[in-house]
Design a protein around this motif. Structure first.
Motif, PDB file in Angstrom:
ATOM      1  N   THR A  48       0.353  -1.075   0.047  1.00  0.00           N
ATOM      2  CA  THR A  48      -0.394  -0.234  -0.029  1.00  0.00           C
ATOM      3  C   THR A  48       1.108   1.554  -0.079  1.00  0.00           C
ATOM      4  OG1 THR A  48      -1.619  -0.753   1.512  1.00  0.00           O
ATOM      5  CG2 THR A  48      -2.091   1.442   1.144  1.00  0.00           C
ATOM      6  N   ASN A 109       1.046   7.591  -6.161  1.00  0.00           N
ATOM      7  CA  ASN A 109       1.119   7.501  -4.604  1.00  0.00           C
ATOM      8  C   ASN A 109       0.967   9.331  -4.210  1.00  0.00           C
ATOM      9  OD1 ASN A 109       1.037   7.489  -1.741  1.00  0.00           O
ATOM     10  ND2 ASN A 109       3.134   7.729  -1.579  1.00  0.00           N
ATOM     11  N   ALA A 112      -2.230  10.656  -6.171  1.00  0.00           N
ATOM     12  CA  ALA A 112      -3.505  10.355  -4.773  1.00  0.00           C
ATOM     13  C   ALA A 112      -3.542  11.265  -4.294  1.00  0.00           C
ATOM     14  CB  ALA A 112      -3.066   9.064  -4.553  1.00  0.00           C
ATOM     15  N   TYR A 117      -7.211  12.023  -3.224  1.00  0.00           N
ATOM     16  CA  TYR A 117      -7.556  10.554  -3.219  1.00  0.00           C
ATOM     17  C   TYR A 117      -8.554  10.506  -3.800  1.00  0.00           C
ATOM     18  CZ  TYR A 117      -4.018   9.912   0.377  1.00  0.00           C
ATOM     19  OH  TYR A 117      -2.757   9.823   0.601  1.00  0.00           O
ATOM     20  N   ASN A 119     -11.009   9.259  -7.540  1.00  0.00           N
ATOM     21  CA  ASN A 119     -10.518   7.762  -8.159  1.00  0.00           C
ATOM     22  C   ASN A 119      -9.861   8.819  -9.050  1.00  0.00           C
ATOM     23  OD1 ASN A 119     -11.378   6.383  -6.621  1.00  0.00           O
ATOM     24  ND2 ASN A 119     -13.569   6.586  -7.568  1.00  0.00           N
ATOM     25  N   THR A 134      -7.971   3.464  -7.248  1.00  0.00           N
ATOM     26  CA  THR A 134      -9.378   3.511  -6.606  1.00  0.00           C
ATOM     27  C   THR A 134      -8.855   4.300  -4.982  1.00  0.00           C
ATOM     28  OG1 THR A 134      -9.761   1.480  -8.031  1.00  0.00           O
ATOM     29  CG2 THR A 134     -10.931   2.509  -5.662  1.00  0.00           C
ATOM     30  N   CYS A 135      -9.551   4.895  -5.342  1.00  0.00           N
ATOM     31  CA  CYS A 135      -9.349   5.369  -3.658  1.00  0.00           C
ATOM     32  C   CYS A 135     -10.280   5.390  -2.436  1.00  0.00           C
ATOM     33  CB  CYS A 135      -8.628   6.832  -3.284  1.00  0.00           C
ATOM     34  SG  CYS A 135      -7.297   7.105  -4.814  1.00  0.00           S
ATOM     35  N   SER A 136      -9.504   5.405  -0.921  1.00  0.00           N
ATOM     36  CA  SER A 136     -11.667   5.159  -0.151  1.00  0.00           C
ATOM     37  C   SER A 136     -10.967   5.691   1.314  1.00  0.00           C
ATOM     38  CB  SER A 136     -11.015   3.290   0.247  1.00  0.00           C
ATOM     39  OG  SER A 136     -11.844   3.751   0.949  1.00  0.00           O
ATOM     40  N   ASN A 138      -8.635   8.288   2.841  1.00  0.00           N
ATOM     41  CA  ASN A 138      -7.687   9.176   2.711  1.00  0.00           C
ATOM     42  C   ASN A 138      -6.536   8.038   2.643  1.00  0.00           C
ATOM     43  OD1 ASN A 138      -8.206  11.719   2.323  1.00  0.00           O
ATOM     44  ND2 ASN A 138      -7.635  11.659   4.933  1.00  0.00           N
ATOM     45  N   ARG A 139      -6.335   6.745   1.434  1.00  0.00           N
ATOM     46  CA  ARG A 139      -6.119   6.047   1.020  1.00  0.00           C
ATOM     47  C   ARG A 139      -6.055   5.711  -0.677  1.00  0.00           C
ATOM     48  NH1 ARG A 139      -6.940   0.726   1.595  1.00  0.00           N
ATOM     49  NH2 ARG A 139      -9.021   0.478   2.509  1.00  0.00           N
ATOM     50  N   ILE A 140      -4.675   4.647  -1.003  1.00  0.00           N
ATOM     51  CA  ILE A 140      -4.521   3.855  -1.457  1.00  0.00           C
ATOM     52  C   ILE A 140      -5.701   2.822  -1.400  1.00  0.00           C
ATOM     53  CG2 ILE A 140      -4.345   2.891  -4.381  1.00  0.00           C
ATOM     54  CD1 ILE A 140      -2.096   5.242  -4.214  1.00  0.00           C
TER      55      ILE A 140
END
Length: 512
Positions: A48, A109, A112, A117, A119, A134-136, A138-140
């Motif tokens: 990640t 990274n 993003a 963040y 998509n 694809t982001c969710s 504050n993370r990939i």
């Protein structure tokens, strides 16, 4: 008045300990897992992405960010929450047979983060590369490259199928090693001499210059140290240098970047030379049967159908109990069969997980055609040996600055490592002779130490909550209870004037 203890009564025929030396140094706790070293598993996992140095720069424009990665922005569009970036990447996905996975991971990274963040899709028509991020929150959450969420793993597997390992012929001179090989690596049928200690999973015959690790009743690895004076293999000794090794065996099949490790694979054994520590390390070459190969394939296919990783691991442990590493929690599994060339790596913190087949896997490599199975370019035994040698070094050296933090203490003669550490203290405490003067030793793994300090170069003083204060002599390997104390918490504060001060006011006076 505090208790008085005579250390001399506990050290018959041992070197006299002179004075009180307190040396508390910063130490980075080394965790063997390692995954082991665990370094061997991280190279193929698409971790990640986390913020790297470039991601911290406050870029004013996307064009500026992409230029810092050697890319050229063509245009950017946003529709329905999806950012589409057309650009020219600096690199192809592979340069020859070497992947540029780390470069693309850092770039994804950084983009993003810059795009908060959303998509994101990045297209390079000139290199035929499409990357979907694809982001969710504050993370990939995922990265799909050319419609493949496991792009680099799958491509590496395809490229690694045609690799082969050179076989080197060498003879064995060591009587102990010949006896071991002739008895199928059964430790009970070989006389190694007098066992001095056990530490870090190895049985140590210090004067004889031999130590070995047992996995599932058979010896997994045997190491000949500088104390072993005879020839081991290839008419070579532990003190043989690089030129002597190359003259006898040719160019190494395996070596590290600094060429301090040379390795060779024979028909039946691996042979490794550690030039820094003057050690020769041997592993057996393990072939799996056709039945084993078919069973493994059957279990993998069942897991792919049911997605029940827990049941897969449970079934595998029953069928193959000879694993050398098994570490797990609710979101994590690290299961290794190093000699078989096979591992299971499942971790909720990484984007790709799966089953890894290494170059020393003797079965049909077409097993990597199954979903979730990937072929690595490295030999798992070599990876294990590199990690073992790294730990040999890290377990003995001062890794930090002088500190008053007792958790990071190191003695004059021995360093302290622990298998487990939590807020309550340490368990599985090991003592490594810093200059290989003495056998490495360890305390009973059931002992949980709440507080500790070095009394002198040999005596390690420690407290166990609800029990009292103890001293362990790393040279004699003897433990003495200095005082009974049923206090819920026992803290050793300091050592001064031959006195151990604990719980602020309690004293134990040591006289000689």
């Amino acid at each position: 008045m505090g208790a008085k203890v005579n250390f001399n009564n506990k050290k018959n025929n041992k070197p006299r300990i002179i004075g009180i030396v307190i040396l508390i140094l910063l130490l980075i706790m080394v965790v063997i897992i390692n995954l082991k070293g665990r370094a061997s598993n991280d190279n193929s996992n698409q971790q990640t992405p986390t913020r790297d140095a470039g991601a911290h720069i406050d870029f004013k424009t996307l064009d500026e960010l992409l230029e810092s990665y050697g890319c050229k922005l063509l245009d950017r569009n946003e529709s329905n929450g999806l950012v589409t970036i057309n650009l020219t990447f600096k690199h192809d996905l592979y340069t020859g047979n070497t992947s540029n996975k780390n470069y693309f991971s850092r770039l994804c990274n950084a983009v993003a983060i810059f795009e908060d963040y959303r998509n994101i899709t990045m297209n390079d028509s000139s290199k035929d590369i499409k990357i979907e991020i694809t982001c969710s929150g504050n993370r990939i959450a995922g990265i799909i490259i050319n419609d493949d969420p496991n792009y680099f793993q799958n491509q590496d597997s395809i490229r690694n199928k045609n690799l082969s390992t050179n076989i080197t012929e060498f003879t064995i001179q060591s009587q102990e090693l010949n006896d071991l090989i002739n008895n199928n690596w059964d430790e009970t049928k070989v006389n190694f001499g007098t066992k001095d200690s056990t530490c870090g999973g190895y049985n140590i015959y210090f004067d004889e210059g031999i130590k070995y690790k047992v996995v599932a009743r058979n010896i997994f690895n045997i190491v000949f140290t500088e104390n072993y004076k005879g020839q081991v293999a290839g008419a070579l000794k532990t003190t043989s240098n690089k030129n002597q090794v190359e003259n006898a065996l040719g160019k190494p099949t395996f070596s590290d970047d600094s060429e301090t490790i040379y390795g060779y694979k024979g028909e039946n054994n691996y042979l490794f030379f550690d030039f820094n520590d003057k050690q020769i390390s041997i592993y057996p070459v393990l072939e799996i049967s056709k039945d084993d190969e078919n069973k493994l394939k059957e279990l993998i296919e069942k897991m792919n159908e049911t997605s029940d990783v827990k049941q897969f691991v449970s079934d595998l442990l029953v069928y193959w109990p000879d694993y050398d590493v098994y570490d797990y929690d609710s979101n994590y599994v690290d299961l290794r069969y190093t000699l078989k060339g096979f591992s299971v790596s499942i971790d909720s913190r990484v984007l790709q997980n799966g089953i890894y087949i290494y170059q020393n896997y003797s079965g049909n490599r077409n097993i990597t055609d199954l979903k979730t199975v990937y072929l690595k370019e490295t030999d798992f035994v070599f990876d294990e040996e590199v990690a073992r040698i790294q730990n040999e070094f890290l377990n003995r050296v001062d890794q930090g600055e002088i500190s008053d933090d007792q958790e990071n203490s190191i003695g004059e003669k021995f360093s302290v490592r622990a298998t487990y550490m939590n807020d309550d203290g340490l368990r599985g405490v090991q003592f490594y002779s810093r200059n290989y003067e003495y056998p490495d030793v360890e305390l009973d793994k059931s002992i949980e130490i709440s507080s500790w300090k070095w009394f002198d170069e040999y005596n390690f003083v420690y407290a166990v909550n609800g029990e009292g204060v103890y001293a362990f002599n790393c040279y004699s390997q003897e433990t003495v209870k200095l005082v009974d104390n049923d206090a819920e918490t026992i803290t050793i504060n300091r050592i001064e004037d031959n006195k151990i001060i604990y719980n602020d006011t309690e004293e134990i006076e040591i006289y000689k």
